[in-house]
Design a protein around this motif. Structure first.
Motif, short mmCIF file in Angstrom:
data_model
loop_
_atom_site.label_atom_id
_atom_site.label_comp_id
_atom_site.label_asym_id
_atom_site.label_seq_id
_atom_site.Cartn_x
_atom_site.Cartn_y
_atom_site.Cartn_z
N LYS A 47 0.83 -1.22 0.00
CA LYS A 47 0.00 0.00 0.00
C LYS A 47 0.86 1.26 0.00
O LYS A 47 0.52 2.25 -0.64
N ASN A 59 4.08 2.34 -1.41
CA ASN A 59 5.04 1.85 -2.40
C ASN A 59 5.79 3.03 -3.02
O ASN A 59 5.22 3.79 -3.81
N ASP A 96 9.03 7.90 -5.83
CA ASP A 96 8.38 9.06 -5.21
C ASP A 96 8.32 8.72 -3.73
O ASP A 96 7.60 7.80 -3.32
N GLY A 143 7.37 10.71 -1.26
CA GLY A 143 6.52 11.66 -0.53
C GLY A 143 5.79 11.06 0.67
O GLY A 143 5.48 11.76 1.62
N ALA A 144 5.54 9.74 0.62
CA ALA A 144 4.76 9.12 1.69
C ALA A 144 5.57 8.82 2.94
O ALA A 144 5.00 8.60 4.01
N LYS A 159 9.37 12.70 4.76
CA LYS A 159 9.40 13.71 5.85
C LYS A 159 9.53 13.03 7.21
O LYS A 159 10.28 13.47 8.07
N SER A 204 -2.37 11.54 7.51
CA SER A 204 -2.59 11.60 6.07
C SER A 204 -4.03 12.02 5.88
O SER A 204 -4.94 11.40 6.45
N GLU A 237 -5.41 17.82 2.34
CA GLU A 237 -4.10 18.47 2.35
C GLU A 237 -3.69 18.99 0.97
O GLU A 237 -3.24 20.12 0.83
N ARG A 238 -3.81 18.13 -0.04
CA ARG A 238 -3.46 18.55 -1.39
C ARG A 238 -4.47 17.92 -2.34
O ARG A 238 -4.62 16.71 -2.38
N HIS A 244 -4.27 13.60 -3.03
CA HIS A 244 -2.93 13.16 -3.47
C HIS A 244 -2.47 11.79 -2.98
O HIS A 244 -1.35 11.40 -3.22
N ILE A 245 -3.34 11.06 -2.28
CA ILE A 245 -2.91 9.74 -1.79
C ILE A 245 -3.59 8.66 -2.64
O ILE A 245 -4.81 8.52 -2.64
N ILE A 246 -2.76 7.95 -3.38
CA ILE A 246 -3.28 7.07 -4.43
C ILE A 246 -3.32 5.61 -3.97
O ILE A 246 -2.30 5.06 -3.53
N ASP A 272 4.72 7.95 9.54
CA ASP A 272 4.45 8.51 8.22
C ASP A 272 4.06 7.41 7.23
O ASP A 272 3.06 7.51 6.51
N THR A 325 -0.01 6.68 5.47
CA THR A 325 -0.35 6.57 4.05
C THR A 325 -0.97 5.19 3.76
O THR A 325 -1.99 5.09 3.07
P1 ADP Z 1 1.65 14.13 2.94
O1 ADP Z 1 2.63 14.14 1.81
O2 ADP Z 1 0.55 15.11 2.78
O3 ADP Z 1 2.30 14.19 4.27
P2 ADP Z 1 1.39 11.26 2.83
O4 ADP Z 1 2.44 10.98 3.84
O5 ADP Z 1 0.19 10.38 2.93
O6 ADP Z 1 0.88 12.74 2.87
O7 ADP Z 1 2.09 11.06 1.42
C1 ADP Z 1 1.42 11.35 0.22
C2 ADP Z 1 2.44 11.51 -0.89
O8 ADP Z 1 3.06 10.23 -1.14
C3 ADP Z 1 1.82 11.91 -2.21
O9 ADP Z 1 1.91 13.30 -2.40
C4 ADP Z 1 2.63 11.15 -3.23
O10 ADP Z 1 3.81 11.86 -3.52
C5 ADP Z 1 3.01 9.90 -2.50
N1 ADP Z 1 2.03 8.79 -2.62
C6 ADP Z 1 0.70 8.84 -2.90
N2 ADP Z 1 0.14 7.62 -2.82
C7 ADP Z 1 1.13 6.77 -2.47
C8 ADP Z 1 1.19 5.37 -2.21
N3 ADP Z 1 0.12 4.59 -2.27
N4 ADP Z 1 2.39 4.83 -1.89
C9 ADP Z 1 3.49 5.61 -1.80
N5 ADP Z 1 3.50 6.92 -2.04
C10 ADP Z 1 2.34 7.50 -2.35
#
Ligand code: ADP
Ligand code: MG
Length: 343
Positions: free
Chosen positions: A118, A120, A182, A184-185, A188, A253, A257-258, A269-271, A296, A300
């Protein structure tokens, strides 16, 4: 009688007020605006001097900015190979990177297994399509959906097994030329965890790091109390819960947020890797646990699975507490959260 009551009231209240003023005077705050595309705050409750605080902030900033550069997928920086380099050379070259990035990538692979795919970090080909449409739409405004055929095609290039890591030679190779990372999840939270460990190694506690809402409470206040932190109402103003934390990270999450809108419908933005569309189970998921990277990564993952699955995952882990809020406002929470909420 009235004067007497007032005197008693002042006798009780004034020392309390003075105490909290004294505490506030001791709290030091430093903000940064150039990390992870968000606002980061370092707060000290320790009562350290300005010089000590500056030094500790430097430690935190140095660590965070190093990860900021390593995790950047849009820009490359002179003298280092980062994820933008790794993505650019996908299918072509193995890239030598910092051991810090290797450790992170190995951690992200563990997270993939833990969350059953989930969360990834190899989902970049898919998130790139959503990101492109979100950017094209003006600030939360109207846009269009990514082409569903393109999404399905991109999903064929998201295999974590194609991220080839060689720890001994500190290299990473994306075997699939169409894939991209990517982080992003997790990024941070992972960076916050590393900054926390730097401070802890220096014997520092009573600090709170806040990286764009990812909160990392290091130790507790010198008084032995924790910090009150509130979970935002995902459906309006204000907060839905407030808990006291110490030695804990708190990461949310949320679908607020976005996002952007298509024909009046919000797309965030959460896929969900299964549907390739924004996950629809919850409006927000907040995770409380000591390790900020785990908080974190789990926030997600839990956002992308039904409550029953999430609950099962959490009960297999120690020291993880969660608050789930559904689109209709219903709340689910682990025992620890309900206990902390009522305190
Ligand atoms: P935020 O970035 O607002 O703190 P998250 O920690 O949930 O929120 O991360 C969301 C970010 O992670 C998205 O902006 C995208 O870059 C990436 N992302 C989205 N869906 C997934 C996923 N299923 N698995 C991994 N990365 C994801
Ligand atoms: Mg996350």
């Amino acid at each position: 009688m009235r004067t007497k009551l007032l005197a008693i009231f002042l006798l009780i209240i004034l020392p309390l007020l003075m105490l909290s003023c004294e505490e506030n005077a001791r709290v030091k705050t430093q903000e940064y605006y150039d990390l992870f595309n968000t606002v980061s705050t370092v707060q000290s409750y320790l009562g350290d001097t300005d010089e000590e605080f500056d030094e500790n902030c430097d430690t935190v900033y140095t660590t965070l900015s190093e990860y900021h550069k390593l995790f950047d997928i849009y820009y490359e920086y002179a003298g280092i190979n980062n994820l933008a380099t790794v993505n650019r050379l996908a299918g072509r070259e193995s890239v030598e990177v910092s051991p810090l990035l290797i450790d992170f990538l190995l951690y992200a692979k563990d997270i993939y297994s833990l969350t059953d795919g989930k969360t990834n970090i190899a989902i970049g080909a898919v998130t790139k399509l959503w990101h492109g449409e979100r950017e094209a739409a003006e600030d939360g405004g109207e846009g269009k959906l990514p082409d569903s055929k393109l999404l399905a095609e991109a999903a064929r290039h998201t295999s974590i097994d194609d991220v080839i890591i060689d720890k001994a030679s500190c290299t990473v190779f994306l075997r699939d030329p169409e894939m991209s990372l990517d982080v992003g999840a997790i990024g941070k939270g992972y960076a916050a965890e590393m900054a926390k460990r730097e401070l802890e190694q220096l014997g520092i506690s009573s600090y709170v790091l806040n990286i764009g809402g990812n909160i990392c409470a290091i130790g507790e206040k010198p008084s032995g109390e924790g910090w009150r932190t509130s979970v935002r109402n995902p459906h309006g103003n204000g907060y839905v819960a407030s808990v006291v934390i110490s030695n804990t990270s708190c990461v949310t999450s949320g679908d607020y947020e976005r996002y952007y809108t298509v024909e009046g419908v919000r797309y965030h933005h959460i896929i969900d890797p299964e549907t390739l569309y924004p996950a629809e189970y919850f409006s927000s998921v907040t995770v409380f646990t000591e390790n900020s990277a785990l908080a974190d990564a789990l926030s997600t993952a839990l956002f992308c699975m039904p409550y029953s699955e999430g609950e099962k995952l959490i009960s297999s882990l120690d020291g993880v507490e969660v608050l789930w809020i559904t689109p209709s406002g219903e709340q689910f929470m682990t025992e620890g959260v309900s206990k902390l909420k009522s305190e």
